[in-house]
Design a protein around this motif. Structure first.
Motif, mmCIF file in Angstrom:
data_model
loop_
_atom_site.group_PDB
_atom_site.id
_atom_site.type_symbol
_atom_site.label_atom_id
_atom_site.label_comp_id
_atom_site.label_asym_id
_atom_site.label_seq_id
_atom_site.Cartn_x
_atom_site.Cartn_y
_atom_site.Cartn_z
ATOM 1 N N ILE A 163 -5.600 37.142 28.921
ATOM 2 C CA ILE A 163 -6.628 36.332 28.318
ATOM 3 C C ILE A 163 -8.317 36.486 28.281
ATOM 4 O O ILE A 163 -8.544 36.116 29.382
ATOM 5 C CB ILE A 163 -6.025 35.072 28.085
ATOM 6 C CG1 ILE A 163 -4.966 34.886 27.257
ATOM 7 C CG2 ILE A 163 -6.980 34.726 26.659
ATOM 8 C CD1 ILE A 163 -4.136 33.412 27.413
ATOM 9 N N ILE A 164 -8.986 37.291 27.535
ATOM 10 C CA ILE A 164 -10.231 37.259 27.572
ATOM 11 C C ILE A 164 -11.583 36.667 26.374
ATOM 12 O O ILE A 164 -10.272 36.629 25.217
ATOM 13 C CB ILE A 164 -10.783 39.049 27.682
ATOM 14 C CG1 ILE A 164 -10.145 39.167 26.549
ATOM 15 C CG2 ILE A 164 -9.877 39.260 28.877
ATOM 16 C CD1 ILE A 164 -11.670 40.929 25.929
ATOM 17 N N GLN A 165 -12.561 36.210 26.261
ATOM 18 C CA GLN A 165 -12.499 35.507 25.466
ATOM 19 C C GLN A 165 -14.027 36.507 24.804
ATOM 20 O O GLN A 165 -14.691 37.690 25.447
ATOM 21 C CB GLN A 165 -13.757 34.373 26.197
ATOM 22 C CG GLN A 165 -13.431 33.025 26.408
ATOM 23 C CD GLN A 165 -12.471 33.413 27.003
ATOM 24 O OE1 GLN A 165 -12.858 33.391 28.413
ATOM 25 N NE2 GLN A 165 -11.170 32.150 27.030
ATOM 26 N N ILE A 166 -13.949 36.908 23.408
ATOM 27 C CA ILE A 166 -14.719 37.587 22.893
ATOM 28 C C ILE A 166 -15.643 36.682 22.358
ATOM 29 O O ILE A 166 -14.901 35.934 21.383
ATOM 30 C CB ILE A 166 -13.401 38.345 21.715
ATOM 31 C CG1 ILE A 166 -12.985 39.456 22.597
ATOM 32 C CG2 ILE A 166 -15.263 39.527 20.790
ATOM 33 C CD1 ILE A 166 -11.742 39.880 22.074
ATOM 34 N N SER A 167 -16.707 37.102 21.893
ATOM 35 C CA SER A 167 -17.968 36.686 21.510
ATOM 36 C C SER A 167 -18.995 37.386 20.330
ATOM 37 O O SER A 167 -18.472 39.129 20.749
ATOM 38 C CB SER A 167 -18.658 35.968 22.570
ATOM 39 O OG SER A 167 -18.262 34.532 22.937
ATOM 40 N N GLY A 168 -19.120 37.550 18.605
ATOM 41 C CA GLY A 168 -20.117 37.529 18.484
ATOM 42 C C GLY A 168 -19.949 37.588 16.114
ATOM 43 O O GLY A 168 -19.612 36.374 16.418
ATOM 44 N N ALA A 169 -20.699 38.242 16.305
ATOM 45 C CA ALA A 169 -20.028 38.005 14.416
ATOM 46 C C ALA A 169 -19.212 37.871 13.981
ATOM 47 O O ALA A 169 -18.322 38.330 14.138
ATOM 48 C CB ALA A 169 -21.460 38.869 13.750
ATOM 49 N N GLN A 170 -18.949 36.772 13.111
ATOM 50 C CA GLN A 170 -17.926 36.069 12.497
ATOM 51 C C GLN A 170 -17.022 37.276 11.716
ATOM 52 O O GLN A 170 -16.203 38.008 11.344
ATOM 53 C CB GLN A 170 -17.339 35.177 12.334
ATOM 54 C CG GLN A 170 -17.133 34.447 10.856
ATOM 55 C CD GLN A 170 -16.834 33.239 10.373
ATOM 56 O OE1 GLN A 170 -17.823 32.866 9.893
ATOM 57 N NE2 GLN A 170 -15.951 32.234 11.193
#
Length: 331
Positions: A175-182
């Protein structure tokens, strides 16, 4: 000695003084004239971390970062040399320090921010005059900054070499975390790695880059921030062996007037794993007692109980054998 009054020939004296001043100004301007020069400056994004602190992200950051600002500066030629000598002496920027939660109303809509022009502290800014800035404002496009967790899936392409199989596949992290524009994250597809074990006869250990695609199969990886840009892939390859299952023997005799017409059984061969030094070529089933039998019957054996220690049925193969004894009445 007679003194000559100052007021005598006063007009001539004033004219001479004025001419002297004019000649001095001309001399100064000839040697160090006032000129106007245009500088093309990169646009810096000041306090951009304040956006994320307020759960915003700049959607058009790349476009803004690549833009140039044309600044016209008026000063003496010698003073302008100081700007040319060090690009840090003149900078263009937009400042996000005042961005707060009240800017939620601008999400998904363009709004403008002024371009700030600043001289370094090493220059006397009073000696310079900004005559024009183009563009003087920059369009800003904000979105909500979000982070999600995403499971990593995989698909295997091909099959290992003959008599080899995939014993286990491990993905790290799973599992990874993804961040950015909704607006981008809401469109992404599940992460799916393509693994290849085609023709493999030994363990595979590799690293696989993570790519994020939207629903239209556009690669949006560069628009997002990932907690991991790649995963470790470990694939354990092991060998297996195909052995025959021998037809079971019988003991005793069926009842008078009956005959054992046939013995049917399935499967007739199985795939085994384990001790590579084993010389097992077939599996012998226990004899079946048919003494005085007058009816057909079905028997099930668990093959695991018939294997020597260290040998197992390969995953995916049946571990049960079904035997049918067909007993019929003689004419």
């Amino acid at each position: 000695m007679n003194k000559i009054p100052f007021t005598k020939n006063i007009l001539l004296k004033l004219a001479s003084f004025a001419i002297a001043i004019i000649l001095w100004i001309i001399a100064v301007n000839v040697n160090d004239p006032t000129v106007t020069k245009t500088y093309s400056l990169p646009l810096e994004l000041a306090n951009i971390k304040n956006l994320q602190a307020n759960d915003f992200i700049l959607l058009n950051e790349k476009k803004i970062s690549e833009s140039r600002i044309d600044v016209q500066v008026q000063a003496t030629r010698n003073d302008l040399k100081f700007i040319k000598q060090n690009s840090d002496n003149l900078k263009a920027s937009i400042n996000f320090k005042d961005i707060d939660s009240s800017y939620q109303k601008y999400i998904g809509e363009n709004f403008s921010m002024p371009v700030n022009i600043a001289f370094s502290n090493y220059l006397n800014s009073s000696r310079y005059q900004i005559t024009n800035v183009y563009p003087s404002k920059v369009d800003i496009l904000l979105d909500k900054f979000v982070t999600i967790s995403q499971q990593i899936y995989y698909e295997n392409d091909g099959s290992p070499a003959k008599n080899y199989y995939i014993k286990e596949i491990n993905i790290e992290p799973e599992i990874i975390q993804i961040s950015g524009a909704q607006s981008i994250i809401e469109t992404i597809k599940p992460i799916n790695l393509n693994l290849s074990t085609s023709g493999a006869s030994k363990n595979i250990s590799t690293k696989s880059p993570i790519k994020i695609y939207d629903k239209n199969d556009n690669d949006v990886t560069d628009s997002l921030t990932l907690s991991n840009n790649e995963v470790k892939v470990s694939i354990e390859i092991d060998s297996y062996k195909t052995v025959a299952v021998e037809k079971p023997e019988t003991t005793g005799k069926v009842a008078n007037g009956y005959t054992l017409k046939s013995i049917d059984y399935e499967p007739k061969e199985i795939e085994i794993i384990g001790n590579k030094k084993n010389n097992l070529e077939s599996i012998k089933l226990p004899p079946i007692d048919i003494d005085q039998a007058s009816l057909s019957k079905t028997i099930t054996y668990n093959l695991n109980n018939l294997l020597q220690d260290g040998i197992q049925i390969k995953k995916g193969s049946t571990d049960k054998i079904l035997i049918t004894l067909n007993i019929e009445k003689t004419n």
